[in-house]
Enzyme design. Structure first.
Site, PDB file in Angstrom:
ATOM      1  CB  CYS A 139      -1.210   0.374   1.165  1.00 35.75           C
ATOM      2  SG  CYS A 139      -0.296  -0.229   2.802  1.00 35.75           S
ATOM      3  CG  HIS A 218       0.331   4.220   5.826  1.00 36.06           C
ATOM      4  ND1 HIS A 218       0.823   3.116   6.414  1.00 36.06           N
ATOM      5  CD2 HIS A 218      -0.214   2.773   4.572  1.00 36.06           C
ATOM      6  CE1 HIS A 218       0.497   1.932   6.681  1.00 36.06           C
ATOM      7  NE2 HIS A 218      -0.191   1.854   5.713  1.00 36.06           N
TER       8      HIS A 218
HETATM    9  P1  NAD Z   1      -4.997 -10.332   6.582  1.00 35.69           P
HETATM   10  O1  NAD Z   1      -4.544 -10.849   8.029  1.00 35.69           O
HETATM   11  O2  NAD Z   1      -5.850  -9.436   6.690  1.00 35.69           O
HETATM   12  O3  NAD Z   1      -5.465 -11.373   6.039  1.00 35.69           O
HETATM   13  C1  NAD Z   1      -5.536 -12.195   5.408  1.00 35.69           C
HETATM   14  C2  NAD Z   1      -6.111 -13.551   5.537  1.00 35.69           C
HETATM   15  O4  NAD Z   1      -6.101 -14.850   4.805  1.00 35.69           O
HETATM   16  C3  NAD Z   1      -6.730 -14.135   6.687  1.00 35.69           C
HETATM   17  O5  NAD Z   1      -8.177 -13.662   6.894  1.00 35.69           O
HETATM   18  C4  NAD Z   1      -6.189 -15.187   7.670  1.00 35.69           C
HETATM   19  O6  NAD Z   1      -7.039 -16.010   8.030  1.00 35.69           O
HETATM   20  C5  NAD Z   1      -6.262 -15.869   5.972  1.00 35.69           C
HETATM   21  N1  NAD Z   1      -5.493 -17.020   5.799  1.00 35.69           N
HETATM   22  C6  NAD Z   1      -4.081 -17.215   6.572  1.00 35.69           C
HETATM   23  N2  NAD Z   1      -3.400 -18.447   6.247  1.00 35.69           N
HETATM   24  C7  NAD Z   1      -4.089 -18.369   5.266  1.00 35.69           C
HETATM   25  C8  NAD Z   1      -3.477 -19.701   3.825  1.00 35.69           C
HETATM   26  N3  NAD Z   1      -2.756 -20.908   3.978  1.00 35.69           N
HETATM   27  N4  NAD Z   1      -4.168 -20.125   2.724  1.00 35.69           N
HETATM   28  C9  NAD Z   1      -5.636 -19.206   3.099  1.00 35.69           C
HETATM   29  N5  NAD Z   1      -6.216 -18.276   3.727  1.00 35.69           N
HETATM   30  C10 NAD Z   1      -5.141 -18.205   4.369  1.00 35.69           C
HETATM   31  O7  NAD Z   1      -4.252  -9.705   5.936  1.00 35.69           O
HETATM   32  P2  NAD Z   1      -3.754  -8.673   4.856  1.00 35.69           P
HETATM   33  O8  NAD Z   1      -3.804  -7.019   5.391  1.00 35.69           O
HETATM   34  O9  NAD Z   1      -5.025  -8.656   3.960  1.00 35.69           O
HETATM   35  O10 NAD Z   1      -3.063  -8.685   3.486  1.00 35.69           O
HETATM   36  C11 NAD Z   1      -2.468  -9.884   2.564  1.00 35.69           C
HETATM   37  C12 NAD Z   1      -1.716  -9.581   1.799  1.00 35.69           C
HETATM   38  O11 NAD Z   1      -1.552  -7.956   1.025  1.00 35.69           O
HETATM   39  C13 NAD Z   1      -0.422  -9.396   2.819  1.00 35.69           C
HETATM   40  O12 NAD Z   1       1.288  -9.595   1.812  1.00 35.69           O
HETATM   41  C14 NAD Z   1      -0.672  -7.508   3.313  1.00 35.69           C
HETATM   42  O13 NAD Z   1       1.821  -7.445   3.449  1.00 35.69           O
HETATM   43  C15 NAD Z   1      -0.533  -6.768   1.814  1.00 35.69           C
HETATM   44  N6  NAD Z   1      -0.406  -5.431   2.402  1.00 35.69           N
HETATM   45  C16 NAD Z   1      -1.852  -5.607   3.014  1.00 35.69           C
HETATM   46  C17 NAD Z   1      -2.282  -4.285   3.118  1.00 35.69           C
HETATM   47  C18 NAD Z   1      -3.155  -3.724   4.391  1.00 35.69           C
HETATM   48  O14 NAD Z   1      -3.193  -2.631   4.817  1.00 35.69           O
HETATM   49  N7  NAD Z   1      -3.555  -4.745   5.220  1.00 35.69           N
HETATM   50  C19 NAD Z   1      -1.513  -3.722   2.094  1.00 35.69           C
HETATM   51  C20 NAD Z   1      -1.356  -3.874   1.315  1.00 35.69           C
HETATM   52  C21 NAD Z   1      -0.844  -4.759   0.878  1.00 35.69           C
END
Ligand code: NAD
Length: 338
Positions: A139, A218
Site C-alpha cells: 500500500c 498512512h
Molecule cells: P489479513 O490478515 O487481513 O488477511 C489474510 C487472510 O488470509 C486472513 O483472513 C487469514 O485468515 C487468511 N489466511 C491465513 N493463512 C491462510 C492460508 N494458509 N491460506 C489461505 N488463507 C489464509 O491480511 P491482509 O492485510 O489482507 O494482507 C494480505 C497481504 O496483502 C499481505 O502480503 C500484506 O502485506 C498485503 N497488504 C496489506 C495491506 C494492508 O494494509 N492490510 C495493504 C497492502 C498490501
C-alpha cells in the site's frame, strides 16, 4: 471471462474479490477461508468457499458452512489465483501454483523474488505483460509510486526523500500496536526505498518510516529534487491528469485522515474505501527545483485496482490505457467531486 480464485480473504482479498465481481471480463470462482468466522459467513452468500487444506475444511464444515473443496480444487476451477494470504504464506503457496501451471498475483508482504515482476499500474504496467507470477507492491509503495511516477515522467527526478507516517494496524485488528507511543523504524532507508525501485526503476530515493497509534491511513511527507523547472500550478495540473491521484484541501474541511475517511464514507463506496492517493493541494510547494508535498494513503484499498490491472497485463487482454479506464469506471475512481 478470466476466472479468478481468491486465496486469503482478509483486508485485501475480500476487497479484490468484490472489485473482480464488478469487471465485465472477469469472474470470481471462489475464495479460500481458514475459519468459520463472520467474514466467512457473509462471503458464503456471494462466493463458493474453499479451504487451504482438509483440516480447515473440517473446521469450516463444523461451523455450518458449505465448502466446495480445497485450494487444489479452486486452482482447477480458475485461470489465475490472487494470493492475498498473510506475509510469507504466498511464497509457500508458489510451488503449488507452479505445479498446477496456474498464474498468480501476490501482495506487497511477499519478497519481490516471489514473482517475475512487481507491479504498479502507472509506473510499469507493461513489465507484467504475459507474466505468470506478479507481485502487486504494498500500500505504501503503491501510494508513492503513483505520485512519483507522474512527477518522474513530467519533470524527471534527481532525488527523493520520503518520511512515511504509518498506521499501526488495520481497523479490524485489536491485537497490534503501538496504542500509546510513536515508534520510529530505525533503518535508513526503510524497506520502502528498494521496494519502490522494483516498479519505478533506478531512482535515487531515501525513505524512513514511523509507526503511530492510528488505524486511519498512512501519511507520506515527500521531498523531490526535480530535473526540470516547473511551477506549483503545473504540478497540480499534472497530478489532475491521473485518476488515481485525488487533490484534496484543508479548505474543504479535510485537514486530517479522520476527515478523509469520513469523506470516503460520504461517497458511499464499498466498505468506505478510498482507492485514490489523496494529495493535500496546499502542501504542494516549490523552492527552486525542490518540490514538497504531503499525501495520505488508504492502506486497505489503494492496491485493489492495481490487482485488477495486473491480471489484465498478465493475460494481455487489454493495454494499459484500456485496462485502467475499465477498472476506474467500474470502481468509480477519479469521479471528481470538487
Ligand atoms: P489479513 O490478515 O487481513 O488477511 C489474510 C487472510 O488470509 C486472513 O483472513 C487469514 O485468515 C487468511 N489466511 C491465513 N493463512 C491462510 C492460508 N494458509 N491460506 C489461505 N488463507 C489464509 O491480511 P491482509 O492485510 O489482507 O494482507 C494480505 C497481504 O496483502 C499481505 O502480503 C500484506 O502485506 C498485503 N497488504 C496489506 C495491506 C494492508 O494494509 N492490510 C495493504 C497492502 C498490501
Amino acid at each position: 471471462m478470466i476466472k479468478v480464485g481468491i486465496n486469503g480473504y482478509g483486508t485485501i482479498g475480500r476487497r479484490v474479490a468484490q472489485a473482480i465481481m464488478l469487471q465485465k471480463d472477469m469472474t470470481v470462482t471462489g475464495i479460500v477461508k481458514t475459519k468459520p468466522d463472520y467474514v466467512a459467513r457473509f462471503a458464503s452468500h456471494n462466493f463458493k468457499l474453499f479451504s487451504p487444506d482438509d483440516k480447515s475444511r473440517k473446521q469450516l464444515e463444523e461451523g455450518g458452512l458449505r465448502v466446495s473443496g480445497t485450494l487444489e480444487n479452486l486452482i482447477d476451477d480458475s485461470d489465475i489465483i490472487v494470493d492475498a494470504t498473510p506475509e510469507g504464506i504466498g511464497a509457500k503457496n508458489l510451488p503449488a501454483y507452479k505445479k498446477a501451471g496456474i498464474k498468480a498475483t501476490f501482495q506487497g508482504g511477499e519478497e519481490p523474488s516471489v514473482a517475475e515482476a512487481s507491479f504498479n499500474a502507472y509506473a510499469n504496467f507493461e513489465e507484467s505483460t504475459g507474466k505468470n507470477y506478479v507481485r502487486v507492491v504494498s500500500c505504501n509503495t503503491t501510494g508513492l509510486a503513483r505520485t512519483l511516477s507522474s512527477i518522474k515522467s513530467a519533470y524527471g527526478i534527481k532525488h527523493v526523500s520520503a518520511t512515511l507516517i504509518r498506521r499501526a494496524t488495520d481497523p479490524n485488528d485489536s491485537k497490534k500496536g503501538p496504542i500509546n507511543a510513536v515508534e520510529p523504524g530505525l533503518k535508513f532507508p526503510s524497506h520502502h526505498a528498494p521496494d519502490l525501485r522494483t516498479v519505478l526503476g533506478d531512482v535515487d530515493i531515501d525513505t524512513v518510516a514511523v509507526k503511530v497509534p492510528t488505524t486511519l491511513m498512512h501519511v507520506h511527507v515527500i521531498q523531490v529534487d526535480l530535473q526540470k523547472e516547473t511551477s506549483i500550478d503545473h504540478v497540480l495540473e499534472n497530478f489532475l491528469r491521473y485518476q488515481r491521484i485525488l487533490l484534496i484541501s484543508g479548505k474543504d474541511g479535510m485537514s486530517s485522515t479522520a476527515q478523509i475517511m469520513d469523506f470516503a464514507r460520504e461517497r458511499s463506496r464499498n466498505r468506505s474505501d478510498l482507492y485514490e492517493v489523496a494529495v493535500w493541494r496546499e502542501s504542494v510547494n516549490l523552492k527552486g527545483m525542490k518540490l514538497n508535498y504531503i499525501q495520505a494513503v488508504h492502506q486497505e484499498s489503494d492496491v485493489v485496482p492495481e490487482n485488477v490491472d495486473a491480471i489484465r497485463a498478465m493475460f494481455e487482454t487489454m493495454d494499459r490505457e484500456k485496462s485502467l479506464s475499465a477498472t476506474d469506471m467500474t470502481l468509480n475512481i477519479g469521479n471528481k467531486v470538487f
